[in-house]
Scaffold this active site. Structure first.
Site, PDB file in Angstrom:
ATOM      1  N   GLY A  53       0.854  -1.187   0.000  1.00 41.95           N
ATOM      2  CA  GLY A  53       0.000   0.000   0.000  1.00 41.95           C
ATOM      3  C   GLY A  53       0.884   1.229   0.000  1.00 41.95           C
ATOM      4  N   ALA A  54       0.720   2.119  -0.957  1.00 42.96           N
ATOM      5  CA  ALA A  54       1.672   3.210  -1.150  1.00 42.96           C
ATOM      6  C   ALA A  54       1.999   3.980   0.128  1.00 42.96           C
ATOM      7  CB  ALA A  54       1.151   4.151  -2.240  1.00 42.96           C
ATOM      8  N   ARG A  95      10.481  -1.471  -4.071  1.00 38.91           N
ATOM      9  CA  ARG A  95       9.352  -1.514  -5.018  1.00 38.91           C
ATOM     10  C   ARG A  95       9.376  -0.233  -5.828  1.00 38.91           C
ATOM     11  NH1 ARG A  95       3.550  -3.301  -2.972  1.00 38.91           N
ATOM     12  NH2 ARG A  95       3.251  -3.816  -5.176  1.00 38.91           N
ATOM     13  N   GLN A 200      -6.147  -8.351  -2.885  1.00 43.01           N
ATOM     14  CA  GLN A 200      -6.179  -7.362  -1.805  1.00 43.01           C
ATOM     15  C   GLN A 200      -7.634  -7.034  -1.408  1.00 43.01           C
ATOM     16  OE1 GLN A 200      -4.160  -7.102  -4.486  1.00 43.01           O
ATOM     17  NE2 GLN A 200      -2.247  -6.045  -4.004  1.00 43.01           N
ATOM     18  N   ASP A 241      -0.907   4.952  -6.487  1.00 39.20           N
ATOM     19  CA  ASP A 241       0.485   4.685  -6.121  1.00 39.20           C
ATOM     20  C   ASP A 241       1.422   5.774  -6.602  1.00 39.20           C
ATOM     21  OD1 ASP A 241      -0.986   1.920  -6.373  1.00 39.20           O
ATOM     22  OD2 ASP A 241       0.719   1.650  -5.029  1.00 39.20           O
ATOM     23  N   ASN A 251      -2.268   3.010 -10.468  1.00 36.94           N
ATOM     24  CA  ASN A 251      -2.912   2.318  -9.371  1.00 36.94           C
ATOM     25  C   ASN A 251      -2.984   0.826  -9.706  1.00 36.94           C
ATOM     26  OD1 ASN A 251      -4.180   2.594  -6.726  1.00 36.94           O
ATOM     27  ND2 ASN A 251      -6.054   1.936  -7.745  1.00 36.94           N
ATOM     28  N   LYS A 252      -3.529   0.036  -8.773  1.00 38.28           N
ATOM     29  CA  LYS A 252      -3.593  -1.407  -8.958  1.00 38.28           C
ATOM     30  C   LYS A 252      -4.157  -1.797 -10.308  1.00 38.28           C
ATOM     31  CE  LYS A 252      -2.331  -3.667  -6.750  1.00 38.28           C
ATOM     32  NZ  LYS A 252      -0.909  -3.989  -6.950  1.00 38.28           N
TER      33      LYS A 252
HETATM   34  C1  LIG Z   1      -3.653   3.552  -0.427  1.00 42.16           C
HETATM   35  S1  LIG Z   1      -2.808   2.183  -1.076  1.00 42.16           S
HETATM   36  C2  LIG Z   1      -2.498   2.639  -2.694  1.00 42.16           C
HETATM   37  C3  LIG Z   1      -2.361   1.447  -3.603  1.00 42.16           C
HETATM   38  O1  LIG Z   1      -1.404   0.445  -3.175  1.00 42.16           O
HETATM   39  C4  LIG Z   1      -1.885  -0.843  -3.604  1.00 42.16           C
HETATM   40  O2  LIG Z   1      -0.908  -1.572  -4.284  1.00 42.16           O
HETATM   41  P1  LIG Z   1      -0.163  -2.806  -3.550  1.00 42.16           P
HETATM   42  O3  LIG Z   1      -1.201  -3.586  -2.792  1.00 42.16           O
HETATM   43  O4  LIG Z   1       0.480  -3.577  -4.693  1.00 42.16           O
HETATM   44  O5  LIG Z   1       0.881  -2.150  -2.665  1.00 42.16           O
HETATM   45  C5  LIG Z   1      -3.018  -0.505  -4.530  1.00 42.16           C
HETATM   46  O6  LIG Z   1      -2.536  -0.118  -5.805  1.00 42.16           O
HETATM   47  C6  LIG Z   1      -3.628   0.658  -3.794  1.00 42.16           C
HETATM   48  O7  LIG Z   1      -4.612   1.309  -4.493  1.00 42.16           O
END
Ligand SMILES: CSC[C@H]1O[C@H](OP(=O)(O)O)[C@H](O)[C@@H]1O
Length: 354
Positions: A53-54, A95, A200, A241, A251-252
């Site tokens: 999560g960013a 990352r 997620q 992100d 984003n995801k």
């Molecule tokens: C507020 S979290 C932002 C963002 O991070 C997540 O990615 P990951 O689970 O790969 O770290 C996802 O893109 C969320 O939207």
């Protein structure tokens, strides 16, 4: 330590002179923590998505930088600043997409540059990491109020991935808006994409909302356009992100498809992110580095292989995509709200931060 409700769920916690990370790979079945006592352990935890999560990645990196300074002081004394460089680089490389990581490290390096060589930098840098953490908690609350205020009572919302307490220091970004809007009685329905391949949404967002007592309907990612066409969704609310200088949003994976479907079905599209997610140095979405991860994440689910074995079965696994700014109806940050974000609106937000 165990977490059982949204107000005590902590993706990360500083305790006993160490950083404890809730191992998100094991949720929802198990609540297990990884203890990090040095920077390489934090870098590994970020790379392995123990913490993800960013904003949470940025906060973890800030604590990692403080741990790097502690090790450097213990082993090199007055030469601590140069000695921590390799640890900081390992954190930076952990990352590539979430710019909050680079932002946090730059802030910690700037603080370190102000400190005298002959004194232990650990207390000052640990204080800076705590400040990064506390500021994110406050930013979550402000964004929650601003974003919820845009949602009319009786609305249905759809979210993607996890943007809650597991992805931030506090209430969440997009999920913070959903929590606040629910508490304000504005929401009739909450939907969440399962968010393949890392799940997620199914594993983390559903776990957080269940702990809050907020009913949520999970859906297969591919079902989202049909759900929007049904009229059940008034807003798609997602995190980010990295937001480029022109307002393009990384984003995801799957977010871009949601934005296309939302525009087609006149569903409004809200991006919620702290200013630390905005990267003025990245001109547009094409310049955002998109992380790709191993094929196994796609070829398996829940730790079980779902695709046939064999050399001939591979995968394409970019874990982020880019949504053009033109598909975003509103960007909610702790510094303010920008409708139809573009380069000018982003520049105003960045300028307000000083
Ligand atoms: C507020 S979290 C932002 C963002 O991070 C997540 O990615 P990951 O689970 O790969 O770290 C996802 O893109 C969320 O939207």
């Amino acid at each position: 330590m165990t977490a059982s409700s949204h107000d005590t769920v902590r993706a990360l916690e500083w305790a006993d002179e160490a950083l404890y990370l809730l191992d998100q790979r094991r949720l929802p079945e198990a609540e297990a923590y990884r203890c990090c006592r040095d920077a390489p352990a934090v870098a590994a935890a970020i790379a392995e998505m123990v913490v993800r999560g960013a904003p949470a990645i940025g906060i973890a990196a800030a604590y990692g930088a403080a741990l790097a300074a502690r090790t450097a002081w213990r082993e090199h004394g007055a030469g601590w600043a140069a000695a921590m460089a390799d640890d900081l680089e390992a954190l930076r490389r952990s990352r590539p997409t979430a710019v909050n990581l680079a932002w946090a490290l730059a802030r910690m390096e700037a603080r370190a540059a102000e400190l005298p060589a002959g004194e232990d930098p650990t207390p000052a840098l640990l204080a800076e990491a705590h400040a990064v953490h506390a500021e994110d908690v406050a930013a979550n609350r402000r964004m929650g109020r601003s974003g919820a205020g845009l949602i009319q009572p009786g609305s249905g919302v759809l979210t993607h991935c996890n943007t809650g307490s597991l992805a931030t220091g506090g209430l969440g970004t997009a999920l913070g808006v959903i929590r606040t809007a629910w508490a304000d009685g504005r929401l009739e329905r909450v939907f969440a994409d399962e968010t393949r391949p890392w799940l997620q949404g199914a594993r983390l967002t559903a776990w957080e909302l269940a702990a809050d007592g907020i009913p949520v309907a999970l859906l297969a990612d591919g079902a989202a356009p049909a759900l929007m066409r049904s009229g059940a969704v008034d807003w798609v609310v997602v995190g980010a992100d990295r937001i480029a200088a022109n307002g393009d949003v990384a984003n995801k994976i799957g977010t871009y498809g949601l934005a296309l479907a939302a525009r087609e079905h006149e569903v409004r599209f809200m991006v919620v992110a702290p200013a630390a997610t905005i990267d003025p140095q990245t001109p547009d979405g094409e310049a955002i580095p998109i992380e790709t991860r191993g094929a196994e994440e796609v070829l398996s689910a829940g730790g079980h292989r779902i695709a046939p074995a064999g050399e001939g079965v591979g995968a394409w696994n970019p874990v982020f995509d880019v949504t053009p700014a033109g598909l975003v109806d509103v960007l909610v940050t702790e510094r303010g709200v920008v409708h139809q974000p573009d380069a000018e609106g982003i520049a105003r937000l960045v300028a307000e931060g000083g």
